[in-house]
Design an enzyme around this catalytic site. Structure first.
Site, PDB file in Angstrom:
ATOM      1  N   PHE A  11       1.982   1.126  59.152  1.00 52.99           N
ATOM      2  CA  PHE A  11       2.877   2.172  59.642  1.00 52.99           C
ATOM      3  C   PHE A  11       3.156   1.895  61.107  1.00 52.99           C
ATOM      4  CE2 PHE A  11       0.438   4.483  56.317  1.00 52.99           C
ATOM      5  CZ  PHE A  11       1.508   4.791  55.488  1.00 52.99           C
ATOM      6  N   SER A  12       4.424   1.985  61.495  1.00 55.79           N
ATOM      7  CA  SER A  12       4.752   1.764  62.905  1.00 55.79           C
ATOM      8  C   SER A  12       4.442   2.981  63.751  1.00 55.79           C
ATOM      9  CB  SER A  12       6.237   1.392  63.056  1.00 55.79           C
ATOM     10  OG  SER A  12       7.058   2.394  62.501  1.00 55.79           O
ATOM     11  N   ARG A  13       4.409   4.168  63.109  1.00 58.01           N
ATOM     12  CA  ARG A  13       4.091   5.397  63.842  1.00 58.01           C
ATOM     13  C   ARG A  13       2.901   6.075  63.164  1.00 58.01           C
ATOM     14  NH1 ARG A  13       9.420   5.887  62.884  1.00 58.01           N
ATOM     15  NH2 ARG A  13       9.125   7.711  61.553  1.00 58.01           N
TER      16      ARG A  13
END
Length: 408
Positions: A11-13
């Site tokens: 997940f990037s965030r």
């Protein structure tokens, strides 16, 4: 022998993990293994939470990096499967870089499966059509991330350029509060006073634990939900340049320092003085080493015979040998502390010249009396100004070194 499969999820965030995406990806990976007679190996935690693949951090220092290392060391054997939701989970870098990573995994005889489109990539059986599809996916992922990055950079640049009119975000440091029209920050007086006290106490020599003890004795409430003052909160306050009015804004071009963003509550002299004091306290070997054993000259005095350019005509075999304090008193027989060659203390025979000792108390009195007669200002100029400059430069050096550690 059963074939093992590994599920990699990124997940990037960090907030994305709160949804059902993680559960969905796990279930899809488990279903794929069941339908294809694979054994899901969960011995490696292959989750990169809040790690971007646009700059390749997941492949350099994240869970994906651990996976690649496990392949190299043989922990993951050839013939294993790597299951991902999409190829953009592996990389969102430029096509040449992403393709290199993609092929390096396949070359190690690791099969890559993408759940979103049901593709199965194998190095020996990779055909032109599959290669073309992978390149298209990589290109699209890179272009999306590049466009998003440019838009975010432009948006934040506009916000930075207009901080005198409207503040960038609603977020404020704990001792300030943003007004309703977001044009300026207002003081929270009682918290400002606490921060100023913390800085003053630190400069006076109090460490984190002593500062917390004083706050608790005065029944000072924390700035957050915690009932107790955690050491990390004190450390963050003492290193936060927001007290000087500065905001450190992160962007693709690097960290941007915005001066006069906040109202300053600490002056530069106090801030840099505190940074230098903290650094000095963190240096090992300084200060008191036991009850009644204080050495003002710790790591300062060096044997003159061990210095290369000494003019005595004699050079001992050591190089820049330090002089240390030795306490020759015992419980049964009172005695004095002596300055002695550190080589002798460590059991070395030393040399004929450095076997001499000096009573520490007599040396200290003589040294301080001699220094007291010297007009320091005639040698250095304004001592306070010089000290402030030294503190500031040392603090900036520490800050720059910390930033260098995070540059990849």
């Amino acid at each position: 022998m059963p074939i093992k499969a590994y599920s990699y999820i990124r997940f990037s965030r960090p907030e994305q993990i709160k949804g059902n995406s993680l559960v969905r990806q796990k279930e899809m990976s488990e279903l794929y293994c069941k339908e294809n007679n694979l054994i899901m190996d969960t011995s490696l935690s292959l989750y990169d939470k809040g790690v971007s693949a646009y700059k390749g951090k997941n492949a350099e220092q994240g869970a994906l990096a651990d996976f690649l290392q496990a392949i190299e060391t043989g922990v993951i054997s050839a013939g294993s499967y790597l299951i991902v939701e999409n190829l953009d989970r592996l990389s969102r870098q430029s096509v040449p870089t992403a393709l290199k990573l993609f092929l390096s995994i396949l070359e190690k005889q690791i099969t890559i499966v993408t759940l979103s489109d049901g593709m199965k990539y194998e190095y020996e059986n990779l055909n032109t059509n599959e290669l073309f599809i992978s390149i298209v996916i990589m290109s699209r992922a890179f272009e999306e991330s590049q466009m998003k990055s440019k838009r975010l950079s432009a948006a934040w640049k506009m916000k930075r350029d207009n901080t005198d009119k409207i503040k960038m975000t609603k977020v404020a440091v704990a001792w300030l509060k943003l007004n309703k029209d977001r044009t300026k920050f207002n003081y929270i007086p009682e918290r400002v006073a606490i921060v100023q006290d913390i800085y003053r106490w630190s400069l006076e020599g109090l460490g984190t634990s002593k500062i917390i003890q004083r706050l608790e004795n005065d029944n000072v409430k924390t700035f957050g939900r915690s009932e107790a003052w955690p050491p990390s909160s004190i450390q963050k306050i003492l290193s936060n340049r927001a007290v000087l009015g500065e905001l450190e804004s992160n962007s693709n071009e690097g960290n941007k320092i915005i001066p006069d963003y906040y109202p300053a509550i600490i002056n530069e002299e106090l801030f840099y003085g505190v940074q230098n004091a903290i650094q000095s306290r963190n240096v090992s070997g300084g200060g008191r080493k036991g009850k009644g054993l204080t050495n003002l000259f710790q790591k300062i005095i060096i044997c003159g015979y061990s210095v290369d350019n000494n003019t005595s005509g004699y050079k001992c075999s050591g190089s820049n040998v330090t002089i240390v304090v030795v306490n020759k008193a015992t419980k049964k027989r009172p005695g004095y502390k002596y300055l002695q060659c550190s080589r002798l203390k460590k059991g070395n025979t030393g040399c004929s010249q450095c076997r001499k000792t000096w009573r520490y108390d007599q040396f200290e009195i003589s040294f301080l009396s001699f220094i007291n007669e010297i007009d320091i200002s005639s040698l250095t100029g304004n001592v306070d100004d010089l000290k402030q400059q030294i503190d500031k430069l040392q603090s900036l050096l520490v800050s720059d070194n910390e930033k260098l550690k995070h540059i990849k």
